[in-house]
Design a protein around this motif. Structure first.
Motif, PDB file in Angstrom:
ATOM      1  N   ASP A  74       5.259  10.734   7.102  1.00 26.75           N
ATOM      2  CA  ASP A  74       6.583  11.164   6.659  1.00 26.75           C
ATOM      3  C   ASP A  74       7.314  10.070   5.893  1.00 26.75           C
ATOM      4  O   ASP A  74       8.535   9.933   5.968  1.00 26.75           O
ATOM      5  CB  ASP A  74       7.427  11.626   7.856  1.00 26.75           C
ATOM      6  N   ALA A  75       6.568   9.277   5.138  1.00 28.26           N
ATOM      7  CA  ALA A  75       7.159   8.230   4.301  1.00 28.26           C
ATOM      8  C   ALA A  75       6.151   7.862   3.216  1.00 28.26           C
ATOM      9  O   ALA A  75       4.946   8.093   3.357  1.00 28.26           O
ATOM     10  CB  ALA A  75       7.533   7.004   5.120  1.00 28.26           C
ATOM     11  N   ALA A  76       6.655   7.295   2.122  1.00 28.79           N
ATOM     12  CA  ALA A  76       5.794   6.957   0.993  1.00 28.79           C
ATOM     13  C   ALA A  76       4.805   5.854   1.369  1.00 28.79           C
ATOM     14  O   ALA A  76       5.130   4.955   2.149  1.00 28.79           O
ATOM     15  CB  ALA A  76       6.651   6.517  -0.186  1.00 28.79           C
ATOM     16  N   PRO A  77       3.610   5.904   0.813  1.00 29.13           N
ATOM     17  CA  PRO A  77       2.619   4.868   1.110  1.00 29.13           C
ATOM     18  C   PRO A  77       2.962   3.550   0.426  1.00 29.13           C
ATOM     19  O   PRO A  77       3.709   3.506  -0.554  1.00 29.13           O
ATOM     20  CB  PRO A  77       1.329   5.463   0.547  1.00 29.13           C
ATOM     21  N   PHE A  78       2.411   2.477   0.953  1.00 29.82           N
ATOM     22  CA  PHE A  78       2.582   1.150   0.368  1.00 29.82           C
ATOM     23  C   PHE A  78       1.396   0.300   0.783  1.00 29.82           C
ATOM     24  O   PHE A  78       0.684   0.623   1.736  1.00 29.82           O
ATOM     25  CB  PHE A  78       3.892   0.499   0.852  1.00 29.82           C
ATOM     26  N   ARG A  79       1.187  -0.773   0.073  1.00 29.15           N
ATOM     27  CA  ARG A  79       0.125  -1.698   0.459  1.00 29.15           C
ATOM     28  C   ARG A  79       0.707  -2.765   1.372  1.00 29.15           C
ATOM     29  O   ARG A  79       1.718  -3.390   1.047  1.00 29.15           O
ATOM     30  CB  ARG A  79      -0.506  -2.358  -0.762  1.00 29.15           C
ATOM     31  N   GLY A  80       0.089  -2.926   2.529  1.00 29.90           N
ATOM     32  CA  GLY A  80       0.630  -3.889   3.465  1.00 29.90           C
ATOM     33  C   GLY A  80      -0.145  -3.969   4.758  1.00 29.90           C
ATOM     34  O   GLY A  80      -1.328  -3.623   4.815  1.00 29.90           O
ATOM     35  N   ASP A  81       0.563  -4.374   5.817  1.00 26.45           N
ATOM     36  CA  ASP A  81      -0.067  -4.694   7.095  1.00 26.45           C
ATOM     37  C   ASP A  81       0.509  -3.848   8.228  1.00 26.45           C
ATOM     38  O   ASP A  81       1.674  -3.427   8.185  1.00 26.45           O
ATOM     39  CB  ASP A  81       0.173  -6.161   7.456  1.00 26.45           C
ATOM     40  N   VAL A  82      -0.291  -3.700   9.237  1.00 25.82           N
ATOM     41  CA  VAL A  82       0.149  -3.124  10.503  1.00 25.82           C
ATOM     42  C   VAL A  82      -0.297  -4.084  11.598  1.00 25.82           C
ATOM     43  O   VAL A  82      -1.471  -4.451  11.677  1.00 25.82           O
ATOM     44  CB  VAL A  82      -0.462  -1.731  10.735  1.00 25.82           C
TER      45      VAL A  82
ATOM     46  N   PRO B  96       4.996  -5.403   4.349  1.00 30.41           N
ATOM     47  CA  PRO B  96       4.142  -5.993   3.310  1.00 30.41           C
ATOM     48  C   PRO B  96       3.193  -7.070   3.810  1.00 30.41           C
ATOM     49  O   PRO B  96       2.065  -7.179   3.323  1.00 30.41           O
ATOM     50  CB  PRO B  96       5.159  -6.570   2.307  1.00 30.41           C
ATOM     51  N   GLN B  97       3.644  -7.887   4.773  1.00 29.62           N
ATOM     52  CA  GLN B  97       2.754  -8.944   5.290  1.00 29.62           C
ATOM     53  C   GLN B  97       3.206  -9.344   6.681  1.00 29.62           C
ATOM     54  O   GLN B  97       4.314  -9.834   6.876  1.00 29.62           O
ATOM     55  CB  GLN B  97       2.748 -10.168   4.362  1.00 29.62           C
ATOM     56  N   ALA B  98       2.343  -9.125   7.653  1.00 27.39           N
ATOM     57  CA  ALA B  98       2.669  -9.466   9.033  1.00 27.39           C
ATOM     58  C   ALA B  98       2.754 -10.976   9.178  1.00 27.39           C
ATOM     59  O   ALA B  98       1.853 -11.700   8.751  1.00 27.39           O
ATOM     60  CB  ALA B  98       1.619  -8.903   9.977  1.00 27.39           C
ATOM     61  N   PRO B  99       3.845 -11.494   9.766  1.00 33.03           N
ATOM     62  CA  PRO B  99       3.993 -12.941   9.923  1.00 33.03           C
ATOM     63  C   PRO B  99       3.200 -13.464  11.114  1.00 33.03           C
ATOM     64  O   PRO B  99       2.851 -12.720  12.018  1.00 33.03           O
ATOM     65  CB  PRO B  99       5.497 -13.093  10.167  1.00 33.03           C
ATOM     66  N   GLY B 100       2.934 -14.744  11.086  1.00 31.09           N
ATOM     67  CA  GLY B 100       2.351 -15.401  12.243  1.00 31.09           C
ATOM     68  C   GLY B 100       0.875 -15.124  12.420  1.00 31.09           C
ATOM     69  O   GLY B 100       0.267 -14.319  11.707  1.00 31.09           O
ATOM     70  N   PRO B 101       0.280 -15.786  13.398  1.00 28.66           N
ATOM     71  CA  PRO B 101      -1.153 -15.633  13.664  1.00 28.66           C
ATOM     72  C   PRO B 101      -1.446 -14.336  14.415  1.00 28.66           C
ATOM     73  O   PRO B 101      -0.555 -13.685  14.949  1.00 28.66           O
ATOM     74  CB  PRO B 101      -1.468 -16.845  14.542  1.00 28.66           C
TER      75      PRO B 101
END
Length: 540
Positions: A43-51, A63-68
């Motif tokens: 239910d939201a537009a796609p994007f390139r990034g992290d989970v 967009p980019q998950a922080p930390g290790p």
């Protein structure tokens, strides 16, 4: 959770990811980060990034998950989405099995299905403790009002309480109305099941003995489910022209919903058989008129032109099934009764498209994998005699080729129709429904686009049934995440090879645990029963 390693020689599998939230750039300390995929949050537009996942929850989507992180999965080129939710299945036996491998439900995991609904078509046992595999324990051992499950499962599941199961328990298989005392007993069973976690009331009014239930009985049970905040799920009385017709059966389901004050869900919506081909547009208009009038109505659909049912349900008159299988078999030996029955069987066979359109998927030895036409020809008998001979030996499952592609596509396009499988043994829909819908109706025919397919297999379904914290990739949601190769995700099962696992799922995460990793089944059994919380104040 038990964890052993299993392999799939033919399937590459999908992984899990999380939803778009505007999370703060803090160190999330993730267990798993799924990095660089095309994220479809639901239910939201796609994007390139992290989970990012920690424990059984999603802790970051962006967009980019922080930390290790303990584990980083490269999802470049993959589609990352919430785990698919299947609202109409027949995997009850698999999940109740004493075999841990069966309880993994690999045909679902290899398609990215992480949550399934049971107890459909009126089959749901009112004993919720039995269905959820939990011990009957006292209040001191309860968690969130429900007992802990004593088994491990590969997927999450919710369940209905069923009209058929309740009716058989109180009335039996007879064609008669319940007494006032029996109605009270049945409504009490439904109420108790709702308080113990049922989603709502399911019915299968096409099937005997549920076909003997009339409006007062169905409305009384639906009201009991409505009082606890449930949904009315219906395999409608007629998807074709058997009795009241497709339009009449939709009218009936809508009337039940209005009288009981309960949301209506139409199971596996279709126009079944030659008499009703082309009626999808009229049925859509009928339902959308009810929606505009303020009624909550929605549906699910499996992406196959052949339905799956029992041979007796497809061909036998309902009056011939009064009293159950033993009574039906006895009627086969009564010449006068058989003369009447043959005419009705012939008409049912016609509306199903003839003997060449009925494929036996389970039944007596030698019949499986053959059409009724081929079986009759081999035996040198009439197709009706061939069908009766099969039924004398045992009940048989059939794939019935009875729908038009135009009707299928018309239903797929509606925003209130979500993806399901109606998964049952012997039909490829068990192993390939979500994969087929993507490959055929998204990639090939372009009936819907990829985001629509994902939304109506995840977030839309979750919203319809009030599944909290599932169906979306967002911070705080349960970590049911899949990642698949958009170029390879597709079905291998077909009508002659119905048990081939689908391909293209690279990773599947269920409640934070990798169930499929780089195309291999890990053996992780992290699924959970999902008892629905009843309406506040409606239960003791």
């Amino acid at each position: 959770m038990r964890r052993t390693r299993w392999t799939i020689s033919t399937a590459a599998v999908v992984l899990a990811a999380a939803f778009t939230s505007s999370g703060t750039a803090q160190d999330v300390g993730a267990d798993i980060v799924i990095r660089g995929g095309t994220v479809y949050p639901g239910d939201a537009a796609p994007f390139r990034g992290d989970v990012a996942i920690k424990g059984d929850r999603i802790v970051y989507v962006g967009p980019q998950a922080p930390g290790p992180a303990k584990r980083v999965i490269d999802a470049t080129g993959l589609v990352v989405a919430p785990g698919f939710i299947d609202p109409h299945t027949h995997v009850d036996n698999a999940l109740a099995s004493s075999d841990p491998a069966a309880r993994l439900v690999l045909p679902f995991l290899t398609q990215g299905v992480t949550t399934a609904f049971l107890g459909v078509d009126g089959s749901g046992d009112p004993d919720m403790d039995k269905t959820f595999g939990r011990a009957k324990i006292g209040a001191e051992g309860m968690m969130d009002g429900f007992g802990q499950s004593t088994r491990d499962y590969g997927i999450n599941f919710a369940t209905y309480v069923g009209l058929g199961a309740v009716r058989l328990k109180v009335i039996g298989p007879a064609d008669r109305a319940p007494t006032a005392a029996e109605t009270a007993k049945m409504t009490a069973l439904v109420s108790d099941a709702m308080c113990a976690g049922a989603l709502g009331l399911s019915t299968g009014l096409f099937y005997a003995p549920q076909s003997f239930a009339r409006r007062p009985e169905v409305v009384a049970l639906a009201k009991a489910a409505a009082a606890k905040g449930g949904v009315y799920d219906s395999h409608i009385r007629d998807e074709s022209s058997y009795t009241i017709g497709l339009k009449g059966a939709i009218d009936e389901a809508l009337a039940f919903g209005r009288e009981a004050g309960i949301p209506v869900h139409i199971a596996h919506i279709k126009a079944l058989g030659v008499d009703v081909h082309g009626q999808a547009g009229a049925i859509i208009a009928q339902i959308e008129a009810a929606q505009k009038a303020g009624q909550i109505v929605h549906a699910d659909q499996y992406p196959w032109s052949a339905s799956g049912t029992g041979l007796s349900a497809a061909l036998m008159p309902r009056w011939a099934q009064d009293g159950g299988r033993a009574a039906m078999l006895k009627r086969f030996d009564e010449p006068a009764t058989m003369a009447k029955m043959r005419a009705e069987i012939a008409d049912n066979l016609r509306r199903r498209g003839g003997p060449s359109a009925l494929l036996i998927t389970s039944g007596p030895s030698g019949a499986e994998g053959k059409t009724l036409e081929a079986i009759a020809k081999d035996a040198g008998v009439d197709p009706i005699d061939a069908a009766i001979d099969i039924l004398k030996q045992r009940e048989a499952g059939v794939a019935s080729f009875n729908q038009s592609e135009a009707d299928i596509a018309a239903f797929i396009r509606r925003p209130w129709v979500v993806t399901s499988s109606d998964a049952s043994q012997g039909h490829p829909r068990y192993y390939a429904s979500f994969a087929r819908k993507y490959a055929l109706y998204v990639k090939d025919k372009k009936v819907i686009d990829l985001q629509t397919f994902i939304d109506r297999s995840t977030s839309t379904t979750a919203d319809m049934f009030g599944l909290s914290e599932r169906g979306r990739l967002e911070r705080g949601a349960f970590a049911d995440v899949i990642a698949f190769d958009p170029n390879r995700f597709g079905p291998r099962a077909d009508y002659t090879h119905p048990t081939m696992l689908s391909t293209g799922m690279r990773f599947v995460v269920v409640n934070g645990q990798l169930a499929i990793e780089e195309g291999e089944v890990t053996g992780a059994a992290a699924g959970r029963p999902l008892p629905r919380t009843p309406k506040p104040g409606s239960c003791p």
